[in-house]
Design a protein around this motif. Structure first.
Motif, PDB file in Angstrom:
ATOM      1  N   VAL A 296       1.527  23.576  16.632  1.00 57.33           N
ATOM      2  CA  VAL A 296       1.447  25.017  16.895  1.00 57.33           C
ATOM      3  C   VAL A 296      -0.003  25.470  16.749  1.00 57.33           C
ATOM      4  O   VAL A 296      -0.684  25.094  15.783  1.00 57.33           O
ATOM      5  CB  VAL A 296       2.342  25.817  15.927  1.00 57.33           C
ATOM      6  N   GLU A 297      -0.466  26.263  17.702  1.00 52.26           N
ATOM      7  CA  GLU A 297      -1.799  26.860  17.652  1.00 52.26           C
ATOM      8  C   GLU A 297      -1.688  28.377  17.607  1.00 52.26           C
ATOM      9  O   GLU A 297      -0.848  28.967  18.288  1.00 52.26           O
ATOM     10  CB  GLU A 297      -2.605  26.501  18.897  1.00 52.26           C
ATOM     11  N   LYS A 298      -2.550  28.990  16.823  1.00 53.27           N
ATOM     12  CA  LYS A 298      -2.603  30.446  16.774  1.00 53.27           C
ATOM     13  C   LYS A 298      -3.944  30.879  16.193  1.00 53.27           C
ATOM     14  O   LYS A 298      -4.310  30.447  15.092  1.00 53.27           O
ATOM     15  CB  LYS A 298      -1.450  31.006  15.920  1.00 53.27           C
ATOM     16  N   ALA A 299      -4.662  31.718  16.943  1.00 50.40           N
ATOM     17  CA  ALA A 299      -5.910  32.322  16.473  1.00 50.40           C
ATOM     18  C   ALA A 299      -6.909  31.291  15.956  1.00 50.40           C
ATOM     19  O   ALA A 299      -7.589  31.510  14.945  1.00 50.40           O
ATOM     20  CB  ALA A 299      -5.601  33.358  15.390  1.00 50.40           C
ATOM     21  N   GLY A 300      -7.008  30.149  16.634  1.00 51.68           N
ATOM     22  CA  GLY A 300      -7.957  29.127  16.239  1.00 51.68           C
ATOM     23  C   GLY A 300      -7.477  28.191  15.150  1.00 51.68           C
ATOM     24  O   GLY A 300      -8.195  27.264  14.772  1.00 51.68           O
ATOM     25  N   PHE A 301      -6.280  28.422  14.641  1.00 48.51           N
ATOM     26  CA  PHE A 301      -5.706  27.548  13.616  1.00 48.51           C
ATOM     27  C   PHE A 301      -4.617  26.689  14.245  1.00 48.51           C
ATOM     28  O   PHE A 301      -3.955  27.107  15.209  1.00 48.51           O
ATOM     29  CB  PHE A 301      -5.116  28.371  12.466  1.00 48.51           C
ATOM     30  N   ASN A 322      -2.344  33.527  10.386  1.00 48.85           N
ATOM     31  CA  ASN A 322      -1.881  34.834   9.882  1.00 48.85           C
ATOM     32  C   ASN A 322      -0.633  35.345  10.592  1.00 48.85           C
ATOM     33  O   ASN A 322      -0.257  36.503  10.421  1.00 48.85           O
ATOM     34  CB  ASN A 322      -2.990  35.890   9.978  1.00 48.85           C
ATOM     35  N   GLU A 323       0.007  34.498  11.383  1.00 45.12           N
ATOM     36  CA  GLU A 323       1.241  34.892  12.067  1.00 45.12           C
ATOM     37  C   GLU A 323       2.434  34.221  11.389  1.00 45.12           C
ATOM     38  O   GLU A 323       2.534  32.997  11.375  1.00 45.12           O
ATOM     39  CB  GLU A 323       1.197  34.484  13.538  1.00 45.12           C
ATOM     40  N   PRO A 324       3.347  35.016  10.800  1.00 44.87           N
ATOM     41  CA  PRO A 324       4.562  34.424  10.231  1.00 44.87           C
ATOM     42  C   PRO A 324       5.419  33.842  11.344  1.00 44.87           C
ATOM     43  O   PRO A 324       5.705  34.524  12.337  1.00 44.87           O
ATOM     44  CB  PRO A 324       5.251  35.597   9.530  1.00 44.87           C
ATOM     45  N   PHE A 399      -6.674  15.735  19.330  1.00 44.86           N
ATOM     46  CA  PHE A 399      -7.218  16.904  20.007  1.00 44.86           C
ATOM     47  C   PHE A 399      -7.212  18.160  19.145  1.00 44.86           C
ATOM     48  O   PHE A 399      -7.620  19.230  19.596  1.00 44.86           O
ATOM     49  CB  PHE A 399      -6.468  17.124  21.319  1.00 44.86           C
ATOM     50  N   HIS A 400      -6.723  18.016  17.911  1.00 43.78           N
ATOM     51  CA  HIS A 400      -6.788  19.092  16.921  1.00 43.78           C
ATOM     52  C   HIS A 400      -7.242  18.465  15.598  1.00 43.78           C
ATOM     53  O   HIS A 400      -6.471  18.393  14.642  1.00 43.78           O
ATOM     54  CB  HIS A 400      -5.435  19.785  16.757  1.00 43.78           C
ATOM     55  N   PRO A 401      -8.483  18.001  15.543  1.00 42.36           N
ATOM     56  CA  PRO A 401      -8.944  17.252  14.366  1.00 42.36           C
ATOM     57  C   PRO A 401      -8.903  18.052  13.067  1.00 42.36           C
ATOM     58  O   PRO A 401      -8.868  17.460  11.987  1.00 42.36           O
ATOM     59  CB  PRO A 401     -10.378  16.858  14.738  1.00 42.36           C
ATOM     60  N   ASP A 402      -8.892  19.371  13.159  1.00 43.58           N
ATOM     61  CA  ASP A 402      -8.840  20.217  11.957  1.00 43.58           C
ATOM     62  C   ASP A 402      -7.417  20.667  11.632  1.00 43.58           C
ATOM     63  O   ASP A 402      -7.213  21.559  10.801  1.00 43.58           O
ATOM     64  CB  ASP A 402      -9.737  21.442  12.122  1.00 43.58           C
ATOM     65  N   THR A 403      -6.438  20.069  12.299  1.00 43.21           N
ATOM     66  CA  THR A 403      -5.060  20.511  12.099  1.00 43.21           C
ATOM     67  C   THR A 403      -4.587  20.264  10.667  1.00 43.21           C
ATOM     68  O   THR A 403      -5.027  19.336   9.988  1.00 43.21           O
ATOM     69  CB  THR A 403      -4.109  19.796  13.080  1.00 43.21           C
ATOM     70  N   LYS A 404      -3.691  21.131  10.224  1.00 45.74           N
ATOM     71  CA  LYS A 404      -3.035  20.940   8.934  1.00 45.74           C
ATOM     72  C   LYS A 404      -1.694  20.247   9.175  1.00 45.74           C
ATOM     73  O   LYS A 404      -1.061  20.453  10.208  1.00 45.74           O
ATOM     74  CB  LYS A 404      -2.798  22.284   8.223  1.00 45.74           C
TER      75      LYS A 404
END
Length: 409
Positions: A296-301, A322-324, A399-404
């Protein structure tokens, strides 16, 4: 004469090497791609792709120079051989080069292995022949809905269509399990694309106008005049055709092109994770390179969720950018939805018990799609999260190396 033969041998093997390298670094050969589950800064893999791109851009003149330089030494060896067997060496290597040239340019090129539909048919449900339990990538625009079966677009890799008057590019990479919908309009101009190979095991396309190379998972041009430009992504949804048609009864459906019956048959078990090939087969364990996740992507996260956990718990609640958010899975264990938990100014908390999804705040009953069907909020709908995908874990983190990684549930 000995020098002529040696010169010929060096040149012919160099030409063979150039042909092989032009596809080696952009196809899934041993050692050609970053290993599954590995990570780097992108420099190692991109350097290989840059070499392949340079070869593709310059192969014409490289071949021409090589062929011209071969003519004279080949003529000397054939007409005035020092040894008779020299002729056979020259003839045999020439045939070998011809074989490699044919294989590389006619059999190994990605767009020759995975071809576009010849007879594209997109029909209403009344004429549909695709089983309702097949997984599709669905897209809607201006009130018109269309479903693209993964079994079909997984082979084609891309299908062009017009939905609601909007030109769209439906794409899929089976090695990454990434389905994406893009607008093929670049800087105000429509363009055409061909499959050229892969990078980080992800499909790459080449645009016709500039020859730039684009990653399928992100829609970003990584090489060429348009490097750094991104295609506009459009919101697609993964679910079974039955679930999609229940939501969109007037949907159109892409049908199988009879010219590719064998290719589609080889893809019949892919969506279940039961492919024979190790690059496309699912690992049923969690957090392995070939494990399924919801990204899931949202606002750069970005954040990834374990598919096995979603199947077990039926819903997962979290906050991304910041999106529930609410992740929910359908009774078929294939379709899923990702929605915001906000209704107006209120943020809902959801429970799943006795096969029923309810919110704690009002005790209203909801479907997995985020539709309220009973209670004080009846008729309300949760807003869909437009960037939620099911794919392989190795692809999402590449492709999302900073993903949590979600491990909180």
């Amino acid at each position: 004469m000995k020098r002529s033969l040696l010169f010929f041998l060096v040149l012919i093997f160099l030409l063979i090497a150039l042909e092989v390298l032009s596809v080696y670094f952009i196809m899934p050969f041993p050692g050609s791609q970053l290993g599954l589950g590995e990570s780097d800064s992108g420099n190692t893999s991109l350097g290989r792709v840059e070499l392949a791109y340079w070869l593709h851009q310059n192969m014409g003149w490289l071949r021409a120079v090589g062929w011209l330089l071969l003519i004279y030494p080949a003529f000397l060896v054939v007409t005035k051989p020092r040894r008779t067997w020299h002729r056979y060496v020259v003839g045999g290597l020439a045939l070998l080069y011809g074989f490699v040239f044919y294989e590389v340019n006619q059999e190994m090129m990605a767009d020759q292995m995975f071809k576009q539909p010849i007879n594209k048919q997109v029909v209403p449900m009344s004429q549909n022949k695709i089983p309702l339990n097949k997984l599709v990538l669905g897209f809607t625009a201006m009130g018109q809905a269309t479903a693209y079966p993964i079994q079909l677009i997984g082979y084609h890799h891309q299908v062009r269509d017009t939905v609601g008057g909007q030109s769209v590019m439906i794409t899929y990479c089976t090695v990454c399990r990434t389905g994406r919908v893009f607008s093929p309009i670049i800087k105000g101009q429509p363009d055409e694309f061909r499959l050229v190979g892969m990078d980080h095991f992800n499909a790459m396309f080449e645009d016709k106008r500039t020859g730039s190379w684009w990653r399928q998972a992100t829609g970003e041009a990584i090489l060429g005049p348009l490097k750094g430009t991104s295609l506009s992504e459009l919101a697609g949804q993964h679910m079974t055709l039955g679930e999609w048609a229940a939501e969109h009864p007037n949907t159109r459906v892409l049908q199988a092109d009879s010219a590719f019956t064998d290719e589609f048959d080889n893809m019949k078990n892919y969506e279940k994770g039961l492919s024979k090939g190790k690059l496309t087969r699912r690992d049923s364990a969690s957090w392995q390179p070939k494990s399924w996740v919801i990204g899931v992507e949202k606002a750069g996260f970005s954040k990834a969720y374990d598919w096995n956990e979603l199947v077990e718990k039926r819903i997962l609640s979290d906050v991304v950018g910041n999106e529930p958010m609410l992740l929910a899975i359908a009774p078929d264990n294939i379709s899923f939805g990702a929605c915001s938990r906000r209704v107006g100014v209120q943020t809902l908390t959801f429970n799943y018990a006795n096969r029923q999804l309810t919110d704690q705040e009002t005790k209203s009953v909801w479907t997995w799609r985020g539709h309220c069907v009973a209670g004080p909020l009846r008729g309300k709908r949760l807003n869909a999260m437009p960037k939620a995908y099911q794919e392989f874990w190795h692809s999402w983190r590449s492709f999302h190396p900073d993903t949590k990684r979600d491990e909180s549930h």
